[in-house]
Design a protein around this motif. Structure first.
Motif, mmCIF file in Angstrom:
data_model
loop_
_atom_site.group_PDB
_atom_site.id
_atom_site.type_symbol
_atom_site.label_atom_id
_atom_site.label_comp_id
_atom_site.label_asym_id
_atom_site.label_seq_id
_atom_site.Cartn_x
_atom_site.Cartn_y
_atom_site.Cartn_z
ATOM 1 N N GLY A 135 0.784 -1.227 0.000
ATOM 2 C CA GLY A 135 0.000 0.000 0.000
ATOM 3 C C GLY A 135 0.813 1.272 0.000
ATOM 4 N N ASP A 136 2.131 1.183 0.250
ATOM 5 C CA ASP A 136 2.974 2.375 0.189
ATOM 6 C C ASP A 136 3.024 2.915 -1.240
ATOM 7 N N VAL A 137 3.270 4.210 -1.342
ATOM 8 C CA VAL A 137 3.256 4.884 -2.638
ATOM 9 C C VAL A 137 4.664 5.012 -3.208
ATOM 10 N N LYS A 158 1.729 0.950 -4.363
ATOM 11 C CA LYS A 158 0.809 1.713 -5.202
ATOM 12 C C LYS A 158 1.644 2.699 -6.013
ATOM 13 N N LEU A 181 -1.028 13.752 -2.172
ATOM 14 C CA LEU A 181 -0.831 12.510 -1.435
ATOM 15 C C LEU A 181 -0.576 12.780 0.047
ATOM 16 N N GLU A 182 0.221 13.797 0.335
ATOM 17 C CA GLU A 182 0.466 14.147 1.731
ATOM 18 C C GLU A 182 -0.825 14.577 2.425
ATOM 19 N N ALA A 186 -1.248 9.605 2.449
ATOM 20 C CA ALA A 186 -0.655 8.442 1.780
ATOM 21 C C ALA A 186 0.860 8.453 1.967
#
Length: 441
Positions: A135-137, A158, A181-182, A186
């Motif tokens: 799940g990390d970007v 991701k 995202l921040e 995420a």
């Protein structure tokens, strides 16, 4: 022991008849399936097919007799060392030589911060393993290298793509994406980029944008993974200054001898800040204990005894001739609605088809007409990019490149006629990451 096992039969499972272990795999293995284009590429490897697909270096340009003598001498003179286990970090002398190679791109580093890997692909895998939880970007250019996307998918990252144009990553898109995202909470682990002669697009991040990208990532605390296998294969002028040269603490640099020597040696490296380096060495040792001492010493012997800078110049001239051949053929033969990049180095041209055409859908017709390419969908994590295709010019002879473009142009013209007659082709499902084999990377 049950009677079933006494008779040598396999234990009962809940799997399918095709794969008895389907319900036992780890979750991360679920998406590890072969792309349907693999079967087409098996056909495309036939000699009558002009392959504009594979990113295979033209190793025939090497003085192969010299390489043979070098390998023979290595066995006879240094066999007890070359055939033994080695260090998990890599041969110390080779690491010093790698630092000499990187100085051509403005990098000044110590050998102790270099980790030798099995090609830069393993370096990618190790970096992803030590940073990514499911799940990390990961931020990556859109399009991006298919081998990297496959690695990120295997570790359940991701991937969020950053927009590009003919000058590389668009800094505004990078900044906006990081902010969004921040704001959403995420976790961004790193930006993966091929800034010089990018695979697959062939574009190069310009000097001004390089500093902008570094500044944006530094402010946001985002690590940069700089993958640079083509950096010494520019067709004009001196090598571009690497991102790592201007931010030693915020960039992990990945390099390889696959493009400047030969991919069969499978020798690459990572240059990393101290703490990351330590993790990489531990991950390397857990994966393979140590990789081939033999190939490391062979590459080191090559760098010591041979005019490797002159050999790189030979490769550059050869690839420039092929680049010119494909661009001239595209200019002369392609319908005006087709556009493409004009690379200043590396191996690849990125072409964009007219509206209503789908590169993955027309690939079977192209292979039937004896020409192959890689559809653009393989270079996006979400399977988008259906109007794009990657054309590789590194391996075929110039005359074969021209013939391949002629055949491809004919296929595209036929598809445009079908579109004009029957309308835009129906939408196709491109979900997932296409992962062609190593000869297409």
């Amino acid at each position: 022991m049950t009677a079933e096992r006494d008779h040598g039969q396999a234990p009962a499972t809940h799997g399918s008849r095709i794969d008895a272990y389907v319900d036992r795999y780890a979750a991360r293995a679920t998406g590890m399936v072969a792309s349907e284009i693999r079967a087409l590429f098996a056909v495309a490897s036939r000699p009558e097919v002009v392959s504009l697909a594979g990113g295979m270096p033209y190793v025939t340009a090497l003085p192969l007799d010299m390489v043979g003598e070098l390998v023979s001498d290595l066995v006879t003179k240094r066999g007890p060392v070359a055939l033994q286990y080695g260090s998990g970090q890599g041969d110390p002398h080779l690491r010093e030589q790698i630092c000499e190679v990187m100085r051509l791109e403005g990098i000044h580093a110590g050998a102790n911060d270099v980790v030798v890997t099995v090609g830069s692909q393993q370096a990618l895998d190790l970096i992803t393993r030590i940073f990514i939880d499911p799940g990390d970007v990961v931020l990556a250019e859109g399009p991006s290298y298919v081998g990297a996307l496959g690695t990120f998918a295997a570790y359940q990252a991701k991937v969020v793509h950053i927009a590009m144009d003919d000058q590389g990553i668009v800094p505004e898109s990078l900044a906006q994406t990081i902010y969004a995202l921040e704001t959403a909470g995420a976790p961004i682990k790193f930006l993966y980029t091929i800034p010089t002669f990018q695979n697959p697009a062939g574009v190069t991040l310009n000097i001004a944008r390089r500093q902008q990208v570094l500044d944006i990532c530094q402010r946001a605390g985002v690590l940069v993974i700089e993958d640079n296998p083509y950096g010494l294969l520019g067709f004009d002028g001196e090598p571009m200054r690497a991102l790592r040269a201007d931010n030693p603490d915020g960039v992990v640099y990945l390099g390889s001898f696959s493009k400047t020597l030969a991919p069969g040696f499978r020798v690459g490296w990572a240059l990393a800040p101290h703490a990351i380096r330590d993790k990489l060495v531990l991950a390397m040792e857990s994966a393979v204990l140590s990789h081939s001492s033999f190939t490391q010493l062979a590459v080191g012997q090559y760098l010591t005894t041979q005019p490797w800078r002159e050999q790189i110049k030979t490769f550059k001239e050869l690839y420039r001739e092929r680049r010119d051949a494909i661009l001239d053929a595209l200019d002369a033969l392609m319908p005006p609605e087709v556009t493409w990049t004009r690379p200043a180095g590396g191996f690849f041209v990125w072409a964009t088809l007219p509206e209503g055409l789908d590169s993955k859908a027309i690939l079977p017709r192209a292979v039937a007409e004896r020409v192959a390419f890689v559809p653009g969908t393989g270079f996006f994590s979400d399977g988008s990019g259906s109007r794009h295709m990657r054309l590789s010019f590194c391996f075929p002879e110039p005359d074969r490149i021209r013939e391949g473009v002629r055949r491809l142009a004919g296929v595209i013209e036929q598809e445009m006629q079908l579109r004009d007659t029957f309308g835009t082709s129906s939408a196709r499902d491109h979900t997932g990451v296409d992962t062609p084999g190593p000869d297409l990377a």
